[in-house]
Design a protein around this motif. Structure first.
Motif, short mmCIF file in Angstrom:
data_model
loop_
_atom_site.label_atom_id
_atom_site.label_comp_id
_atom_site.label_asym_id
_atom_site.label_seq_id
_atom_site.Cartn_x
_atom_site.Cartn_y
_atom_site.Cartn_z
N ALA A 80 30.70 54.44 33.71
CA ALA A 80 30.55 53.74 32.58
C ALA A 80 29.95 54.56 31.42
N PRO A 81 30.51 54.87 30.30
CA PRO A 81 30.17 55.77 29.31
C PRO A 81 28.57 56.29 29.29
N ASP A 82 27.73 55.22 29.13
CA ASP A 82 26.37 55.31 28.87
C ASP A 82 25.66 55.95 30.09
N LEU A 83 26.19 55.69 31.29
CA LEU A 83 25.83 56.38 32.39
C LEU A 83 26.33 57.64 32.76
N ALA A 84 27.49 57.98 32.43
CA ALA A 84 27.87 59.50 32.53
C ALA A 84 27.10 60.24 31.36
N ASP A 85 27.01 59.79 30.41
CA ASP A 85 26.23 60.53 29.58
C ASP A 85 24.72 61.08 29.90
N ASP A 86 24.10 60.28 30.73
CA ASP A 86 22.67 60.38 30.98
C ASP A 86 22.45 60.81 32.46
N CYS A 87 23.81 61.27 32.96
CA CYS A 87 23.77 61.58 34.45
C CYS A 87 23.17 62.80 34.78
N GLU A 88 21.94 62.99 35.78
CA GLU A 88 21.67 64.01 36.18
C GLU A 88 22.65 64.60 37.50
N ARG A 89 23.56 65.24 37.47
CA ARG A 89 24.51 65.46 38.50
C ARG A 89 23.90 66.07 39.89
N GLN A 90 24.35 65.44 40.86
CA GLN A 90 23.95 65.83 42.02
C GLN A 90 25.34 66.29 42.52
N GLN A 91 25.34 67.19 43.79
CA GLN A 91 26.59 67.38 44.64
C GLN A 91 26.59 66.34 45.60
N PRO A 92 27.81 65.71 45.69
CA PRO A 92 28.00 64.63 46.86
C PRO A 92 27.86 65.03 48.00
N GLY A 93 27.61 64.45 49.10
CA GLY A 93 27.64 64.75 50.49
C GLY A 93 29.06 65.10 50.84
N THR A 94 28.94 66.17 52.03
CA THR A 94 29.94 66.52 52.39
C THR A 94 30.38 65.78 53.91
N ASP A 95 30.10 64.92 53.99
CA ASP A 95 30.26 63.99 55.10
C ASP A 95 31.71 63.63 55.17
N ASP A 96 32.40 63.39 56.05
CA ASP A 96 33.53 62.76 55.95
C ASP A 96 33.76 61.25 55.94
N TRP A 153 25.48 54.08 47.85
CA TRP A 153 24.67 55.09 47.74
C TRP A 153 25.32 56.33 48.28
N GLN A 154 26.51 55.97 49.16
CA GLN A 154 27.18 57.25 49.92
C GLN A 154 28.07 57.86 48.81
N LEU A 155 28.34 57.21 47.74
CA LEU A 155 29.12 58.02 46.57
C LEU A 155 28.63 58.18 45.33
N THR A 156 27.27 58.34 45.62
CA THR A 156 26.48 58.96 44.34
C THR A 156 26.38 60.04 43.85
N ILE A 157 26.69 60.45 42.48
CA ILE A 157 26.74 61.57 41.84
C ILE A 157 25.89 61.92 40.89
N CYS A 158 24.80 61.01 40.34
CA CYS A 158 23.90 60.95 39.65
C CYS A 158 22.33 60.49 40.13
N PHE A 159 21.57 61.45 39.95
CA PHE A 159 20.14 61.13 40.71
C PHE A 159 19.53 60.10 39.88
N ASP A 160 19.42 59.99 38.49
CA ASP A 160 18.48 59.03 38.05
C ASP A 160 18.96 57.76 37.84
N SER A 161 20.36 57.46 37.83
CA SER A 161 20.95 56.09 37.51
C SER A 161 21.56 55.37 38.77
N GLY A 162 21.26 56.37 39.97
CA GLY A 162 21.82 55.57 41.23
C GLY A 162 23.26 55.74 41.46
N LEU A 163 23.99 56.46 40.57
CA LEU A 163 25.31 56.55 40.75
C LEU A 163 25.72 57.81 41.08
#
Length: 163
Positions: A80-96, A153-163
């Motif tokens: 969602a645009p408002d989430l993407a703008d405020d996203c503190e990015r994290q590297q997604p997990g490398t699990d299969d 949670w397994q597919l989260t890419i933002c720290f602050d929003s849980g996405l």
């Protein structure tokens, strides 16, 4: 000319021999056709179903694939645009990970896509070790386009929003 053993004409015995072979030939041809059809069905099956990009399932599919591939930039396009703008990015997990669609509930401006997320760990002597859990994506429609509003949670890419 006659057959020396029976005194019957040679071509009559050849005709009866040919008649006896027809059922066997027909049976072998039928088996060959079944084998060919089965092979075509197996090889034509292809990969997973690709959902249309303008559907909740398609957005979840593309977002999940981007996260699994480690392509955060592409995944951000599906948030969602408002989430993407405020996203503190994290590297997604490398699990299969494997994501399997269970059910979609679509409303006018929101949708819920329920999935099973399987995390596959190393293989052992009895096969692969994996953990499965039922999860859900919440989507919103903004300007006629579907966007991910909440992800498992397994597919989260933002720290602050849980996405």
């Amino acid at each position: 000319m006659t057959d020396a053993g029976t005194g019957a004409p040679e071509d009559a015995s050849n005709k009866s021999l040919k008649k006896a072979r027809w059922p066997l030939i027909a049976l072998m041809a039928g088996v060959a056709v079944v084998v060919v059809v089965a092979l075509i069905a197996v090889f034509a099956r292809g990969g997973p179903v690709e959902y249309a990009e303008d559907t909740p399932e398609g957005v979840v599919q593309r977002y999940s694939q981007a996260v699994i591939d480690g392509d955060t930039q592409t995944a951000l396009r599906y948030l969602a645009p408002d989430l993407a703008d405020d996203c503190e990015r994290q590297q997604p997990g490398t699990d299969d990970l494997r994501v399997t669609l269970v059910e979609t509930t679509e409303r006018e401006d929101s949708a819920r896509v329920e999935v099973i997320v399987a995390t596959v760990y190393e293989s052992g002597p009895f096969g692969t070790n994996e953990y499965r859990s039922e999860e859900a994506f919440d989507l919103v429609r903004v300007g006629g386009q579907w966007y991910v509003d909440a992800a498992p949670w397994q597919l989260t890419i933002c720290f602050d929003s849980g996405l």
